[in-house]
Scaffold this motif. Sequence first.
Motif, PDB file in Angstrom:
ATOM      1  N   ASP A  98       2.631   3.822  -0.272  1.00 30.71           N
ATOM      2  CA  ASP A  98       1.166   3.738  -0.314  1.00 30.71           C
ATOM      3  C   ASP A  98       0.907   2.350   0.463  1.00 30.71           C
ATOM      4  OD1 ASP A  98       0.832   5.966  -1.729  1.00 30.71           O
ATOM      5  OD2 ASP A  98       0.319   4.906  -3.471  1.00 30.71           O
ATOM      6  N   ASP A  99       1.442   1.145   0.082  1.00 28.99           N
ATOM      7  CA  ASP A  99       0.938   0.177   0.874  1.00 28.99           C
ATOM      8  C   ASP A  99       1.250   0.034   2.614  1.00 28.99           C
ATOM      9  OD1 ASP A  99       0.563  -1.480  -1.547  1.00 28.99           O
ATOM     10  OD2 ASP A  99       2.882  -1.613  -1.690  1.00 28.99           O
ATOM     11  N   VAL A 100       2.481   0.930   2.689  1.00 27.23           N
ATOM     12  CA  VAL A 100       2.876   1.129   4.145  1.00 27.23           C
ATOM     13  C   VAL A 100       1.534   1.880   4.966  1.00 27.23           C
ATOM     14  CG1 VAL A 100       4.096   2.288   5.859  1.00 27.23           C
ATOM     15  CG2 VAL A 100       5.414   0.876   4.376  1.00 27.23           C
ATOM     16  N   LEU A 101       1.241   2.960   4.206  1.00 23.93           N
ATOM     17  CA  LEU A 101       0.105   3.757   4.842  1.00 23.93           C
ATOM     18  C   LEU A 101      -1.242   2.943   4.782  1.00 23.93           C
ATOM     19  CD1 LEU A 101       0.713   7.219   3.024  1.00 23.93           C
ATOM     20  CD2 LEU A 101       1.266   6.598   5.442  1.00 23.93           C
ATOM     21  N   ASP A 102      -1.504   1.917   3.758  1.00 30.26           N
ATOM     22  CA  ASP A 102      -2.523   1.188   4.100  1.00 30.26           C
ATOM     23  C   ASP A 102      -2.564   0.385   5.089  1.00 30.26           C
ATOM     24  OD1 ASP A 102      -4.457   2.270   2.030  1.00 30.26           O
ATOM     25  OD2 ASP A 102      -3.181   1.150   0.355  1.00 30.26           O
ATOM     26  N   ILE A 103      -1.378  -0.254   5.599  1.00 33.48           N
ATOM     27  CA  ILE A 103      -1.237  -1.246   6.365  1.00 33.48           C
ATOM     28  C   ILE A 103      -1.509  -0.565   7.696  1.00 33.48           C
ATOM     29  CG2 ILE A 103       0.420  -2.810   7.667  1.00 33.48           C
ATOM     30  CD1 ILE A 103       1.745  -3.271   4.731  1.00 33.48           C
TER      31      ILE A 103
END
Length: 461
Positions: free
Chosen positions: A232-237
């Motif tokens: 999820d963090d990667v997609l947000d970044i």
Amino acid sequence: MAIESITRNKHLLWRAGFGAGINQYEALTNKSADTLLDNLLKEETFTYINYDTADIETQTLDYMNDKSPAEKRKEIQKINRLQNEELNLNFLYKMVTGTEQLREKMAFFWHGHFASRVQNPKFNRQILNVIRKNALGNFRELLFEVSKAPAMLGFLNNQQNKKDHPNENFAREVMELFTMGRGNYTEKDIREGARAFTGWGYDKEGNFQERKKLHDEGIKTFLNKTGNFTGDDVLDIILEQKATARFITAKVYRFFVNENEDKAIIDRLSNNFYKSGYDIKKLMIEIFSSSWFYESKNIGNRIKSPIELMAGIMRTLPMNIQNSENLIVYQKLLGQMLLYPPNVAGWPNGKSWIDSSTLMLRLQIPQIWSGLRPLEYSPRPDDDIDMGMKSRENAMNKAFKSPNITIDWERVEKVFNGKNPVEYLIQNSKSLDLDSVKNFSDKSIKMNVINLMSTPEYQLM
């Protein structure tokens, strides 16, 4: 209303949908493009695409237990094929008969953008409806839901992505094809992103799972940020990067406006798309309500994809198709089978649709479907048709040559009575050889329509 207005309306209905339906030809002359756009933006209660063929689990245990393992496997494959066929045709019928033309056109676009290819019809149904539901919504929500869909996770091998043994396929394609595009990330970003996606998978029923024991809890550095990142963090970044908005906007522009990019326009659209928080509907409204969208250089410049060609003909000619599986055969012959893109990059566009064999068939379809000539082509024997036809190829070839399509020509003639079909069916008639069309036509509207649809000019939108 002037012919110029008809051209604008045709242009809008082809780009924001699949051409004018038989009941919309009056609207081409008595409604403005703004009114038509308002109608295209009206949303109804969302309905899912499904299949009626019963799942294998509903077969009685006695019935299945009486079969050998090989017979059971063959039975499962048969049911999977039937269910995938239904999904394919039901998606096509939504494009042809659905009133939410813009939703289905956007879903068609995203279906090629988030390309996956699996044999499991449950997984195909799920990702198809995720795409359709979010087609005009928020790109962030669409990206997250597609990224957690079993069809995508399975297709791109993330089910096998585990700590200490990361599989980079999913992370690479998310960045290269789905969001930022090449040149906006490094190989290290792919490796670190893959670590963040470790553990993402699904159970037998297709429910998304974050398998904690398989997730790499170590510190990762991704796109110049460092932390114990999850998927999820990667997609947000990724979504924080303006490159993502630019990549998506440019692809939308090439598909809906012109394959030759206008950098200044795309930059402006992209900036607004990013500021809106990735609001897809706002992006499309800005495109379709802009004066530059209706400039002559953007009209009649795109080669219709096979699905757009087929859906457009079906929307103009009200037809009853007895053997609907024939439509999947045409998809295969023309090179674009719904649910079955050639690879994760989706289908190509433009001149790639046209070669010596596909062009001849494209020009002949109106005559074949009208019963004026037989289908003289058959699917090549290969292994990329197991979701539909291969096992029945020989038995069905006769059916292919007799499509069993009945067209309501009385209705077509009533709609076009007193009209010049050229103005309504051809986007750019400057190169059209009207003498040739007339030579092959009698005085009937039917033959005039068929022959216009059989011209190279009808291949463009």
